[in-house]
Design a protein around this motif. Structure first.
Motif, PDB file in Angstrom:
ATOM      1  N   ARG A   9      28.305  23.089  26.099  1.00 29.44           N
ATOM      2  CA  ARG A   9      27.898  24.442  25.734  1.00 29.44           C
ATOM      3  C   ARG A   9      26.952  25.004  26.781  1.00 29.44           C
ATOM      4  O   ARG A   9      26.245  24.260  27.449  1.00 29.44           O
ATOM      5  CB  ARG A   9      27.248  24.498  24.355  1.00 29.44           C
ATOM      6  CG  ARG A   9      25.897  23.814  24.245  1.00 29.44           C
ATOM      7  CD  ARG A   9      25.426  23.840  22.786  1.00 29.44           C
ATOM      8  NE  ARG A   9      24.123  23.203  22.626  1.00 29.44           N
ATOM      9  CZ  ARG A   9      23.561  22.961  21.446  1.00 29.44           C
ATOM     10  NH1 ARG A   9      24.200  23.305  20.315  1.00 29.44           N
ATOM     11  NH2 ARG A   9      22.367  22.394  21.365  1.00 29.44           N
ATOM     12  N   GLN A  10      26.974  26.331  26.866  1.00 26.86           N
ATOM     13  CA  GLN A  10      26.116  27.016  27.814  1.00 26.86           C
ATOM     14  C   GLN A  10      25.510  28.233  27.138  1.00 26.86           C
ATOM     15  O   GLN A  10      26.228  29.168  26.770  1.00 26.86           O
ATOM     16  CB  GLN A  10      26.896  27.426  29.060  1.00 26.86           C
ATOM     17  CG  GLN A  10      26.032  28.001  30.159  1.00 26.86           C
ATOM     18  CD  GLN A  10      26.777  28.110  31.474  1.00 26.86           C
ATOM     19  OE1 GLN A  10      28.008  28.112  31.517  1.00 26.86           O
ATOM     20  NE2 GLN A  10      26.044  28.200  32.571  1.00 26.86           N
ATOM     21  N   GLU A  55      21.860  26.081  31.835  1.00 30.70           N
ATOM     22  CA  GLU A  55      22.949  25.295  32.401  1.00 30.70           C
ATOM     23  C   GLU A  55      23.909  24.838  31.307  1.00 30.70           C
ATOM     24  O   GLU A  55      23.570  24.815  30.119  1.00 30.70           O
ATOM     25  CB  GLU A  55      22.393  24.093  33.158  1.00 30.70           C
ATOM     26  CG  GLU A  55      21.575  24.468  34.386  1.00 30.70           C
ATOM     27  CD  GLU A  55      21.163  23.247  35.191  1.00 30.70           C
ATOM     28  OE1 GLU A  55      20.629  23.439  36.299  1.00 30.70           O
ATOM     29  OE2 GLU A  55      21.361  22.124  34.721  1.00 30.70           O
ATOM     30  N   ARG A  56      25.096  24.452  31.733  1.00 31.53           N
ATOM     31  CA  ARG A  56      26.077  23.900  30.802  1.00 31.53           C
ATOM     32  C   ARG A  56      25.722  22.455  30.509  1.00 31.53           C
ATOM     33  O   ARG A  56      25.568  21.654  31.426  1.00 31.53           O
ATOM     34  CB  ARG A  56      27.482  23.999  31.405  1.00 31.53           C
ATOM     35  CG  ARG A  56      28.587  23.654  30.449  1.00 31.53           C
ATOM     36  CD  ARG A  56      29.951  23.905  31.079  1.00 31.53           C
ATOM     37  NE  ARG A  56      30.160  25.288  31.448  1.00 31.53           N
ATOM     38  CZ  ARG A  56      31.322  25.759  31.904  1.00 31.53           C
ATOM     39  NH1 ARG A  56      32.359  24.945  32.035  1.00 31.53           N
ATOM     40  NH2 ARG A  56      31.426  27.031  32.223  1.00 31.53           N
ATOM     41  N   ASP A  57      25.600  22.117  29.246  1.00 29.81           N
ATOM     42  CA  ASP A  57      25.180  20.778  28.827  1.00 29.81           C
ATOM     43  C   ASP A  57      26.233  20.128  27.944  1.00 29.81           C
ATOM     44  O   ASP A  57      26.921  20.801  27.170  1.00 29.81           O
ATOM     45  CB  ASP A  57      23.870  20.843  28.041  1.00 29.81           C
ATOM     46  CG  ASP A  57      22.696  21.297  28.897  1.00 29.81           C
ATOM     47  OD1 ASP A  57      21.842  22.036  28.374  1.00 29.81           O
ATOM     48  OD2 ASP A  57      22.650  20.916  30.082  1.00 29.81           O
ATOM     49  N   LEU A  58      26.297  18.816  28.020  1.00 26.66           N
ATOM     50  CA  LEU A  58      27.195  18.044  27.161  1.00 26.66           C
ATOM     51  C   LEU A  58      26.673  18.055  25.730  1.00 26.66           C
ATOM     52  O   LEU A  58      25.503  17.770  25.491  1.00 26.66           O
ATOM     53  CB  LEU A  58      27.316  16.613  27.665  1.00 26.66           C
ATOM     54  CG  LEU A  58      28.192  15.674  26.845  1.00 26.66           C
ATOM     55  CD1 LEU A  58      29.654  16.110  26.901  1.00 26.66           C
ATOM     56  CD2 LEU A  58      28.044  14.238  27.329  1.00 26.66           C
ATOM     57  N   VAL A  59      27.552  18.378  24.793  1.00 26.09           N
ATOM     58  CA  VAL A  59      27.210  18.372  23.373  1.00 26.09           C
ATOM     59  C   VAL A  59      27.682  17.083  22.710  1.00 26.09           C
ATOM     60  O   VAL A  59      26.929  16.422  22.002  1.00 26.09           O
ATOM     61  CB  VAL A  59      27.837  19.577  22.652  1.00 26.09           C
ATOM     62  CG1 VAL A  59      27.570  19.510  21.148  1.00 26.09           C
ATOM     63  CG2 VAL A  59      27.320  20.885  23.235  1.00 26.09           C
ATOM     64  N   ASN A  97      29.714  10.005  21.513  1.00 30.71           N
ATOM     65  CA  ASN A  97      28.322  10.161  21.909  1.00 30.71           C
ATOM     66  C   ASN A  97      27.925  11.606  21.695  1.00 30.71           C
ATOM     67  O   ASN A  97      28.773  12.507  21.753  1.00 30.71           O
ATOM     68  CB  ASN A  97      28.090   9.737  23.362  1.00 30.71           C
ATOM     69  CG  ASN A  97      28.850  10.607  24.354  1.00 30.71           C
ATOM     70  OD1 ASN A  97      30.043  10.459  24.505  1.00 30.71           O
ATOM     71  ND2 ASN A  97      28.157  11.516  25.018  1.00 30.71           N
ATOM     72  N   TYR A  98      26.644  11.810  21.411  1.00 35.73           N
ATOM     73  CA  TYR A  98      26.144  13.136  21.072  1.00 35.73           C
ATOM     74  C   TYR A  98      24.834  13.422  21.786  1.00 35.73           C
ATOM     75  O   TYR A  98      24.033  12.519  22.036  1.00 35.73           O
ATOM     76  CB  TYR A  98      25.888  13.242  19.556  1.00 35.73           C
ATOM     77  CG  TYR A  98      27.115  13.092  18.702  1.00 35.73           C
ATOM     78  CD1 TYR A  98      27.488  11.852  18.201  1.00 35.73           C
ATOM     79  CD2 TYR A  98      27.896  14.197  18.382  1.00 35.73           C
ATOM     80  CE1 TYR A  98      28.613  11.712  17.417  1.00 35.73           C
ATOM     81  CE2 TYR A  98      29.024  14.068  17.590  1.00 35.73           C
ATOM     82  CZ  TYR A  98      29.376  12.820  17.115  1.00 35.73           C
ATOM     83  OH  TYR A  98      30.502  12.689  16.321  1.00 35.73           O
ATOM     84  N   ALA A  99      24.605  14.697  22.056  1.00 34.78           N
ATOM     85  CA  ALA A  99      23.288  15.116  22.519  1.00 34.78           C
ATOM     86  C   ALA A  99      22.296  14.928  21.371  1.00 34.78           C
ATOM     87  O   ALA A  99      22.664  15.080  20.197  1.00 34.78           O
ATOM     88  CB  ALA A  99      23.324  16.581  22.945  1.00 34.78           C
ATOM     89  N   ASP A 100      21.070  14.603  21.721  1.00 35.44           N
ATOM     90  CA  ASP A 100      20.050  14.375  20.694  1.00 35.44           C
ATOM     91  C   ASP A 100      19.903  15.589  19.782  1.00 35.44           C
ATOM     92  O   ASP A 100      19.666  15.449  18.570  1.00 35.44           O
ATOM     93  CB  ASP A 100      18.704  14.062  21.345  1.00 35.44           C
ATOM     94  CG  ASP A 100      18.681  12.691  22.012  1.00 35.44           C
ATOM     95  OD1 ASP A 100      17.779  12.450  22.829  1.00 35.44           O
ATOM     96  OD2 ASP A 100      19.572  11.877  21.709  1.00 35.44           O
TER      97      ASP A 100
END
Length: 123
Positions: free
Chosen positions: A38-39, A44-48, A58-61
Motif C-alpha cells: 500500500r501507498q 513510500e509503498r510498503d508491504l502489507v 507474513n504481515y506488517a506490524d
C-alpha cells in the motif's frame, strides 16, 4: 501476456471491513509469492502482507491481527480481508505477484503489479 486485475476497494467507516481481490491471468506457469502493498499520499509503498505458494504468511506490524491474506491457487487469486479498519489504513493498495511465465525454451521469472485500488477509511 500476463496481467493482474484488482477489485474490492472503496470507502468504509472506521471499524468497518473490506475484502480486496487480485486475479492473475495469462501465460502463467506457476506463482510463487503473492503480496499486497500500500501507498499512502506522500509516503513510500510498503508491504502489507504476503503469502507463499505453500501458504506461509507474513504481515506488517501495523495490520497484524486485523488483516488476513489468503489465496486460491486454482484460480491464481489472492485476497486481503481487512477488518477493524482505521483512518491510517487509507491508501492505494497494490497486488504484487512473483511468478514463472510460459516461455521458450523454459519458463522465465516475472514480477507483476496490479493497477492499484483505493481504500479510504473515513467517517
Amino acid at each position: 501476456q500476463v496481467q493482474l486485475v484488482e477489485s474490492g476497494g472503496g470507502l468504509v467507516q472506521p471499524g468497518g471491513s473490506l475484502r480486496l481481490s487480485c486475479a492473475a491471468s495469462g501465460s502463467i506457469f506457476s506463482i510463487n509469492a503473492m503480496n499486497w502493498y500500500r501507498q499512502a499520499p506522500g509516503k513510500e509503498r510498503d508491504l502489507v502482507a504476503g503469502i507463499t505458494n505453500g501458504g506461509s504468511t507474513n504481515y506488517a506490524d501495523s495490520v497484524t491481527g486485523r488483516f488476513t491474506i489468503s489465496r486460491d491457487n486454482a484460480k491464481n487469486t489472492v485476497f486481503l480481508q481487512m477488518d477493524s479498519l482505521k483512518p491510517e489504513d487509507t491508501a492505494v493498495y497494490y497486488c504484487n505477484v512473483v511468478a514463472l511465465v510460459r516461455s521458450s525454451p523454459m519458463p522465465r521469472p516475472l514480477e507483476l503489479w496490479g493497477q492499484g485500488t483505493l481504500v479510504t477509511v473515513s467517517s
